[in-house]
Design an enzyme around this catalytic site. Structure first.
Site, PDB file in Angstrom:
ATOM      1  N   PRO A 154      45.335  32.500  37.366  1.00 21.24           N
ATOM      2  CG  PRO A 154      47.483  33.051  37.422  1.00 21.24           C
ATOM      3  CD  PRO A 154      46.412  32.335  36.425  1.00 21.24           C
ATOM      4  CG  ASN A 155      45.686  36.375  41.511  1.00 18.56           C
ATOM      5  OD1 ASN A 155      45.753  36.102  42.630  1.00 18.56           O
ATOM      6  ND2 ASN A 155      46.843  36.709  40.998  1.00 18.56           N
ATOM      7  NE  ARG A 201      43.332  40.492  40.678  1.00 22.68           N
ATOM      8  CZ  ARG A 201      43.627  39.988  39.409  1.00 22.68           C
ATOM      9  NH1 ARG A 201      42.966  39.327  38.568  1.00 22.68           N
ATOM     10  NH2 ARG A 201      44.848  40.060  39.012  1.00 22.68           N
ATOM     11  CE1 TYR A 208      42.074  42.825  35.621  1.00 25.74           C
ATOM     12  CE2 TYR A 208      42.521  42.963  37.840  1.00 25.74           C
ATOM     13  CZ  TYR A 208      42.797  42.742  36.683  1.00 25.74           C
ATOM     14  OH  TYR A 208      44.165  42.566  36.331  1.00 25.74           O
ATOM     15  CG  ASN A 250      41.509  35.916  31.969  1.00 28.05           C
ATOM     16  OD1 ASN A 250      42.495  36.260  31.800  1.00 28.05           O
ATOM     17  ND2 ASN A 250      40.639  36.693  32.480  1.00 28.05           N
ATOM     18  CB  ALA A 277      50.089  37.486  35.924  1.00 25.45           C
ATOM     19  CD  GLU A 321      45.532  36.106  25.262  1.00 22.28           C
ATOM     20  OE1 GLU A 321      46.338  35.306  25.150  1.00 22.28           O
ATOM     21  OE2 GLU A 321      45.757  37.238  25.626  1.00 22.28           O
ATOM     22  CG  HIS A 328      42.996  39.445  28.761  1.00 20.64           C
ATOM     23  ND1 HIS A 328      43.700  38.822  29.614  1.00 20.64           N
ATOM     24  CD2 HIS A 328      43.583  39.151  27.367  1.00 20.64           C
ATOM     25  CE1 HIS A 328      44.635  37.840  29.227  1.00 20.64           C
ATOM     26  NE2 HIS A 328      44.758  38.241  27.875  1.00 20.64           N
ATOM     27  NE  ARG A 356      45.105  46.961  33.781  1.00 20.11           N
ATOM     28  CZ  ARG A 356      45.180  45.579  34.613  1.00 20.11           C
ATOM     29  NH1 ARG A 356      44.588  44.506  34.202  1.00 20.11           N
ATOM     30  NH2 ARG A 356      45.766  45.696  35.898  1.00 20.11           N
TER      31      ARG A 356
HETATM   32  C1  DQA Z   1      43.736  39.857  33.333  1.00 21.56           C
HETATM   33  C2  DQA Z   1      44.884  40.788  32.743  1.00 21.56           C
HETATM   34  C3  DQA Z   1      46.105  40.431  33.307  1.00 21.56           C
HETATM   35  O1  DQA Z   1      47.174  41.369  32.755  1.00 21.56           O
HETATM   36  C4  DQA Z   1      46.176  40.304  34.648  1.00 21.56           C
HETATM   37  O2  DQA Z   1      47.183  39.587  35.177  1.00 21.56           O
HETATM   38  C5  DQA Z   1      44.904  39.466  35.180  1.00 21.56           C
HETATM   39  C6  DQA Z   1      43.668  39.744  34.606  1.00 21.56           C
HETATM   40  C7  DQA Z   1      42.412  40.217  32.684  1.00 21.56           C
HETATM   41  O3  DQA Z   1      41.388  39.465  32.440  1.00 21.56           O
HETATM   42  O4  DQA Z   1      41.889  41.538  32.457  1.00 21.56           O
HETATM   43  O5  DQA Z   1      45.102  38.594  36.306  1.00 21.56           O
HETATM   44  O6  DQA Z   1      43.856  38.580  32.628  1.00 21.56           O
END
Ligand code: DQA
Length: 147
Positions: free
Chosen positions: A15-16, A23, A28, A79, A82, A103, A105, A112
């Site tokens: 998501p996102n 964003r 990021y 990835n 959240a 995994e 990120h 963080r």
């Molecule tokens: C994320 C880190 C997560 O905590 C966050 O909710 C994201 C992006 C990252 O790529 O740094 O959506 O996965």
């Protein structure tokens, strides 16, 4: 470490992540979602592996995609966004298909908020790469398929 033969890789953006580049740029980075995917496909070609890219903002769709990968894909780069921090369902899906996963990120989740340091997904993955922006995906690709 013994290596499985990896030829087909599924990359899952949770998501996102489609908003990357737009964003929270300070967290990021400014590299666009499209550019990250472009670089992934370029590196895949260099490594001689096939990469399919999938993005979803929905937990069930991500789980369905992991199930569909069973038998068709040799490894997963994910990835989970959240969902990293609480989706036992995605964790169970990865464990269920029993294929190597990494995994990744963009941000360093350990530097963080405290809730981001905990991943429920990482324990069922080969490892976690966190904090290198779009390069985290490239490093994930090398971790899975690099020789
Ligand atoms: C994320 C880190 C997560 O905590 C966050 O909710 C994201 C992006 C990252 O790529 O740094 O959506 O996965």
């Amino acid at each position: 470490m013994e290596r499985e033969k990896i030829e087909n890789i599924l990359v899952i953006h949770g998501p996102n992540l489609n908003l990357v580049g737009v964003r929270e740029k300070k967290v990021y980075g400014t590299e666009s979602y499209e550019n990250i995917n472009h670089r992934l496909l370029q590196q895949a070609e260099r490594l001689g592996v096939r990469v399919e890219i999938f993005q979803s903002n929905h937990e069930g769709e991500i789980i369905d995609k992991i199930h569909a990968a069973f038998g068709n894909v040799d490894g997963i780069i994910i990835n989970p966004g959240a969902y990293t921090h609480y989706s036992i369902a995605i964790r169970d899906a990865i464990k269920g298909v029993d294929m190597p996963a990494v995994e990744v990120h963009l941000s360093n989740v350990h530097a963080r908020e405290e809730f981001r340091a905990k991943s429920v997904i990482a324990p069922v993955c080969k490892g976690q790469i966190s904090g290198f922006g779009g390069d985290s995906y490239i490093l994930g690709l090398y971790a899975l398929a690099g020789r």
